[in-house]
Scaffold this motif. Sequence first.
Motif, PDB file in Angstrom:
ATOM      1  N   ALA A 116      -9.832  -3.310  11.353  1.00  9.12           N
ATOM      2  CA  ALA A 116     -10.988  -4.148  11.664  1.00  9.12           C
ATOM      3  C   ALA A 116     -12.072  -3.373  12.414  1.00  9.12           C
ATOM      4  CB  ALA A 116     -10.554  -5.361  12.477  1.00  9.12           C
ATOM      5  N   ASP A 117     -11.669  -2.501  13.348  1.00 13.64           N
ATOM      6  CA  ASP A 117     -12.695  -1.775  14.111  1.00 13.64           C
ATOM      7  C   ASP A 117     -13.083  -0.436  13.477  1.00 13.64           C
ATOM      8  OD1 ASP A 117     -10.709   0.081  14.727  1.00 13.64           O
ATOM      9  OD2 ASP A 117     -10.507  -0.533  16.818  1.00 13.64           O
ATOM     10  N   GLY A 118     -12.535  -0.143  12.278  1.00 18.61           N
ATOM     11  CA  GLY A 118     -12.918   1.064  11.562  1.00 18.61           C
ATOM     12  C   GLY A 118     -12.169   2.311  11.958  1.00 18.61           C
ATOM     13  N   SER A 119     -11.229   2.189  12.888  1.00 15.25           N
ATOM     14  CA  SER A 119     -10.451   3.368  13.274  1.00 15.25           C
ATOM     15  C   SER A 119      -9.584   3.862  12.130  1.00 15.25           C
ATOM     16  CB  SER A 119      -9.571   3.036  14.490  1.00 15.25           C
ATOM     17  OG  SER A 119     -10.350   2.628  15.580  1.00 15.25           O
ATOM     18  N   GLN A 120      -9.152   2.934  11.276  1.00 17.65           N
ATOM     19  CA  GLN A 120      -8.345   3.284  10.100  1.00 17.65           C
ATOM     20  C   GLN A 120      -9.168   2.896   8.874  1.00 17.65           C
ATOM     21  OE1 GLN A 120      -5.461   4.789  10.736  1.00 17.65           O
ATOM     22  NE2 GLN A 120      -5.011   5.209   8.589  1.00 17.65           N
ATOM     23  N   SER A 121      -9.692   3.909   8.151  1.00 14.99           N
ATOM     24  CA  SER A 121     -10.548   3.633   6.996  1.00 14.99           C
ATOM     25  C   SER A 121      -9.930   4.207   5.734  1.00 14.99           C
ATOM     26  CB  SER A 121     -11.939   4.231   7.216  1.00 14.99           C
ATOM     27  OG  SER A 121     -11.845   5.626   7.475  1.00 14.99           O
ATOM     28  N   ALA A 122     -10.431   3.744   4.603  1.00 15.96           N
ATOM     29  CA  ALA A 122      -9.914   4.197   3.309  1.00 15.96           C
ATOM     30  C   ALA A 122     -10.359   5.629   3.043  1.00 15.96           C
ATOM     31  CB  ALA A 122     -10.395   3.267   2.202  1.00 15.96           C
ATOM     32  N   VAL A 123      -9.576   6.355   2.252  1.00 13.15           N
ATOM     33  CA  VAL A 123      -9.896   7.741   1.926  1.00 13.15           C
ATOM     34  C   VAL A 123     -11.061   7.785   0.945  1.00 13.15           C
ATOM     35  CG1 VAL A 123      -7.542   8.533   2.316  1.00 13.15           C
ATOM     36  CG2 VAL A 123      -8.217   7.792   0.044  1.00 13.15           C
ATOM     37  N   SER A 124     -11.736   8.922   0.919  1.00 18.10           N
ATOM     38  CA  SER A 124     -12.866   9.117   0.029  1.00 18.10           C
ATOM     39  C   SER A 124     -12.732  10.476  -0.645  1.00 18.10           C
ATOM     40  CB  SER A 124     -14.179   9.049   0.814  1.00 18.10           C
ATOM     41  OG  SER A 124     -15.256   9.537   0.060  1.00 18.10           O
ATOM     42  N   GLU A 125     -13.243  10.586  -1.886  1.00 18.11           N
ATOM     43  CA  GLU A 125     -13.171  11.849  -2.607  1.00 18.11           C
ATOM     44  C   GLU A 125     -13.972  12.951  -1.936  1.00 18.11           C
ATOM     45  OE1 GLU A 125     -13.566  11.712  -6.911  1.00 18.11           O
ATOM     46  OE2 GLU A 125     -13.256   9.547  -6.848  1.00 18.11           O
ATOM     47  N   THR A 126     -14.874  12.589  -1.038  1.00 20.14           N
ATOM     48  CA  THR A 126     -15.687  13.590  -0.353  1.00 20.14           C
ATOM     49  C   THR A 126     -14.959  14.225   0.832  1.00 20.14           C
ATOM     50  OG1 THR A 126     -16.680  11.903   1.085  1.00 20.14           O
ATOM     51  CG2 THR A 126     -17.785  12.369  -1.001  1.00 20.14           C
ATOM     52  N   GLU A 127     -13.815  13.684   1.207  1.00 16.83           N
ATOM     53  CA  GLU A 127     -13.077  14.219   2.348  1.00 16.83           C
ATOM     54  C   GLU A 127     -12.313  15.472   1.946  1.00 16.83           C
ATOM     55  OE1 GLU A 127     -10.618  11.155   3.905  1.00 16.83           O
ATOM     56  OE2 GLU A 127     -12.271   9.791   4.329  1.00 16.83           O
ATOM     57  N   SER A 128     -11.799  16.174   2.936  1.00 13.68           N
ATOM     58  CA  SER A 128     -11.026  17.388   2.674  1.00 13.68           C
ATOM     59  C   SER A 128      -9.689  17.026   2.037  1.00 13.68           C
ATOM     60  CB  SER A 128     -10.782  18.133   3.990  1.00 13.68           C
ATOM     61  OG  SER A 128      -9.921  17.372   4.836  1.00 13.68           O
ATOM     62  N   PRO A 129      -9.090  17.948   1.298  1.00  9.93           N
ATOM     63  CA  PRO A 129      -7.794  17.670   0.681  1.00  9.93           C
ATOM     64  C   PRO A 129      -6.726  17.270   1.691  1.00  9.93           C
ATOM     65  CG  PRO A 129      -8.763  19.627  -0.300  1.00  9.93           C
ATOM     66  CD  PRO A 129      -9.630  19.261   0.856  1.00  9.93           C
ATOM     67  N   SER A 130      -6.768  17.872   2.891  1.00  6.16           N
ATOM     68  CA  SER A 130      -5.761  17.520   3.900  1.00  6.16           C
ATOM     69  C   SER A 130      -5.925  16.080   4.370  1.00  6.16           C
ATOM     70  CB  SER A 130      -5.849  18.489   5.089  1.00  6.16           C
ATOM     71  OG  SER A 130      -7.152  18.474   5.652  1.00  6.16           O
ATOM     72  N   PRO A 308      -8.623  16.517 -12.861  1.00  8.46           N
ATOM     73  CA  PRO A 308      -9.270  17.765 -12.492  1.00  8.46           C
ATOM     74  C   PRO A 308      -8.542  18.961 -13.083  1.00  8.46           C
ATOM     75  CG  PRO A 308      -8.075  16.826 -10.642  1.00  8.46           C
ATOM     76  CD  PRO A 308      -8.094  15.808 -11.720  1.00  8.46           C
ATOM     77  N   ALA A 309      -9.263  20.057 -13.211  1.00  6.24           N
ATOM     78  CA  ALA A 309      -8.658  21.267 -13.768  1.00  6.24           C
ATOM     79  C   ALA A 309      -7.522  21.742 -12.904  1.00  6.24           C
ATOM     80  CB  ALA A 309      -9.724  22.351 -13.891  1.00  6.24           C
ATOM     81  N   GLY A 310      -6.562  22.422 -13.551  1.00  2.54           N
ATOM     82  CA  GLY A 310      -5.373  22.861 -12.825  1.00  2.54           C
ATOM     83  C   GLY A 310      -5.689  23.741 -11.642  1.00  2.54           C
ATOM     84  N   ASN A 311      -6.670  24.654 -11.781  1.00  2.00           N
ATOM     85  CA  ASN A 311      -7.011  25.533 -10.669  1.00  2.00           C
ATOM     86  C   ASN A 311      -7.537  24.741  -9.483  1.00  2.00           C
ATOM     87  OD1 ASN A 311      -6.251  27.840 -12.033  1.00  2.00           O
ATOM     88  ND2 ASN A 311      -8.325  28.243 -12.853  1.00  2.00           N
ATOM     89  N   ASP A 312      -8.344  23.701  -9.750  1.00  2.00           N
ATOM     90  CA  ASP A 312      -8.877  22.874  -8.666  1.00  2.00           C
ATOM     91  C   ASP A 312      -7.756  22.123  -7.942  1.00  2.00           C
ATOM     92  OD1 ASP A 312     -11.393  23.705  -9.370  1.00  2.00           O
ATOM     93  OD2 ASP A 312     -11.826  21.932 -10.589  1.00  2.00           O
ATOM     94  N   VAL A 313      -6.797  21.616  -8.706  1.00  2.00           N
ATOM     95  CA  VAL A 313      -5.677  20.894  -8.108  1.00  2.00           C
ATOM     96  C   VAL A 313      -4.855  21.820  -7.228  1.00  2.00           C
ATOM     97  CG1 VAL A 313      -3.529  19.681  -8.578  1.00  2.00           C
ATOM     98  CG2 VAL A 313      -5.558  19.195  -9.949  1.00  2.00           C
ATOM     99  N   ARG A 314      -4.548  23.012  -7.771  1.00  2.00           N
ATOM    100  CA  ARG A 314      -3.734  23.950  -6.993  1.00  2.00           C
ATOM    101  C   ARG A 314      -4.468  24.379  -5.726  1.00  2.00           C
ATOM    102  NH1 ARG A 314      -2.366  25.461 -12.296  1.00  2.00           N
ATOM    103  NH2 ARG A 314      -4.051  27.001 -12.421  1.00  2.00           N
ATOM    104  N   SER A 315      -5.775  24.555  -5.832  1.00  2.00           N
ATOM    105  CA  SER A 315      -6.557  24.939  -4.654  1.00  2.00           C
ATOM    106  C   SER A 315      -6.547  23.828  -3.608  1.00  2.00           C
ATOM    107  CB  SER A 315      -7.996  25.249  -5.071  1.00  2.00           C
ATOM    108  OG  SER A 315      -8.798  25.521  -3.950  1.00  2.00           O
ATOM    109  N   ALA A 316      -6.686  22.577  -4.056  1.00  2.00           N
ATOM    110  CA  ALA A 316      -6.667  21.455  -3.113  1.00  2.00           C
ATOM    111  C   ALA A 316      -5.325  21.340  -2.415  1.00  2.00           C
ATOM    112  CB  ALA A 316      -6.995  20.158  -3.853  1.00  2.00           C
ATOM    113  N   LEU A 317      -4.233  21.479  -3.164  1.00  2.00           N
ATOM    114  CA  LEU A 317      -2.903  21.398  -2.563  1.00  2.00           C
ATOM    115  C   LEU A 317      -2.660  22.553  -1.603  1.00  2.00           C
ATOM    116  CD1 LEU A 317      -0.820  20.252  -5.666  1.00  2.00           C
ATOM    117  CD2 LEU A 317      -1.423  18.891  -3.669  1.00  2.00           C
ATOM    118  N   GLN A 318      -3.145  23.732  -1.948  1.00  2.00           N
ATOM    119  CA  GLN A 318      -2.987  24.881  -1.054  1.00  2.00           C
ATOM    120  C   GLN A 318      -3.762  24.672   0.246  1.00  2.00           C
ATOM    121  OE1 GLN A 318      -4.236  28.155  -3.497  1.00  2.00           O
ATOM    122  NE2 GLN A 318      -2.381  28.103  -4.776  1.00  2.00           N
TER     123      GLN A 318
END
Length: 599
Positions: A116-130, A308-318
Amino acid sequence: MTPKTLTDALPIVAAAYGRRFGIPVRVGGTQACTDGGVIVIPAIGSDPTARTLAWGYLAHEAAHVRYTDFALPRAHKPLERFIQGVIEDIRIEGELIAVYPGTRRTLDAVVAALVADGSQSAVSETESPSDILGNGFLALARHRYRKQDALASHAKEADRVMRAVFQPRFVHRLQGLMSEIPRLASTAASIDLARRIVGLIEEESQEPPPAAPIQPNPPSETEGDTCSQPESDPDAGDGTEQDDDAQEASTDSPSADDAEQDDAGNGGSANGASTGEGRQDRDEEAEGQKGQDGRKADAGATATDSAPAGNDVRSALQQALSATDADLPEDLFASVAQALNGRNRDPATLLPAAEAYAGDPRSGRMALDRVKGQSAKLAARLQGLIETHTQERSRTGRRGQSLSPRHLHRAGVGDPRVFRIREQAIAPNTALHLLVDLSSSMRAGRDAIALDAAAALALALEPVKGVSRAVTAFPSLQGHADKVTRILTHGERTASRVGAFVQRGRGGTPMTGALWFAAADLLARRETRKVIITLTDGQPDDVHTAADLIERAGAAGIEMIGVGIAVDVGRLFPIAVRIDAVEDLKTALFGIAEQLLLT
């Protein structure tokens, strides 16, 4: 001022939580924390949101103290440590809810408040992979396996974003492992599951092994033989690769049967989460087999069409694997603690924790021998007086069920009082808490005399039916205000705690905290009469807060009695006794006890 003003006070409710879960709770200071034994929350005032967070924090940390094995080593990698924490949080909360069902609402209210107070918000594609992996994992796990409805939209968005960033195949395999969360039975099992999840992330972040080259078929020795079977075309697609992919997705994803079981009822398992994923989860899993544009993914779809392309996925997971603690989301209840710290309103200790103290049994037996004689005399006197006041009496009246033969003659003169009425006086129904000031000024023999008097009173009241007594010393053994020393609790025999009646004076006079502790103890008792007797030889460290609490306790029906040793405590306590010689303390206490039990 009404009893509710004290009953609803933060220290009283916090103490009730501690008793309920069997965990010591302390209110005061500026930090919400736990050392694995005592839970501490700051004094947060009366703000409703802060109280919601406080009660949830207490329940969550109590679950950790009860069910987490702190001896097991935590993971070295920050990501694995974060995942392990999320899994263990869900497991221990489920264990607590199974024993105390009411804590489900308390814990869920915390998540709802954070959303309710925004401390816990939904994830966004613009955020970092972590952040996507950490917050997405938390939202999915808590919504699906703790059934926290406040995170429903967060979980749905997390599933969509994670599929877009990490590919549906990885999300399927991840959720397949997550489906084990409801069946975890120990901290070791949580650690093992977190390790396997990180192993999956490491596997998916690596380059796939190169495919083996296709060898041309050698000429057939039976060429021209019309009886031989025709060779299969190696280049012809028979759907095997698609079938393998579909089988793997089916294996990694929760089964439809499990989901049907989940739909049958949310409370089917002991920890509040069933083994299936639910109808919504099945819908989400089905969507995972579609591309981002909603079309059915097939073997010929390009990376840009479905994932997403495999290289992008592997980079995000790394990137997620190499994240530091600062890169990953904050632990949910660590953020609750931060919120509580920010709402602190009173740095003074309000409710101290009780420290255990056994003392020296040999010295204790010597002290007990010193007081046995006088204690026995008081016990006999109290017992006799109580029996006299509680024995059955009879009187005559105008109405009744039986006549009094001795008074029938009254009827002849028009006196209707010829019926015999039996009366039974009410026996004592009293809970008493004796607080002993053991500040530094009580040294030079005063401490020993005060404790001897307390032991004598406790021993004398022990055989009296309808009376419960407890004895507590303040400050702590090290002279700190954040703890009191438990000497005797209700129902304990004095002889079993004799060593605790031998202590020395130390520190200041943190009377407010000791009064809060005694008030919380008595409000939990069923006796109708509740009494706090405080022995002290000086002024409290904080006269204002002590006087305020004494007034509030009195309004709540607790009788507050002060015994001043060479000091007048009449300005603090509504009932006050002054003795100028510490040797008179025992006699003064005995007199107070007689008055309490016979009035």
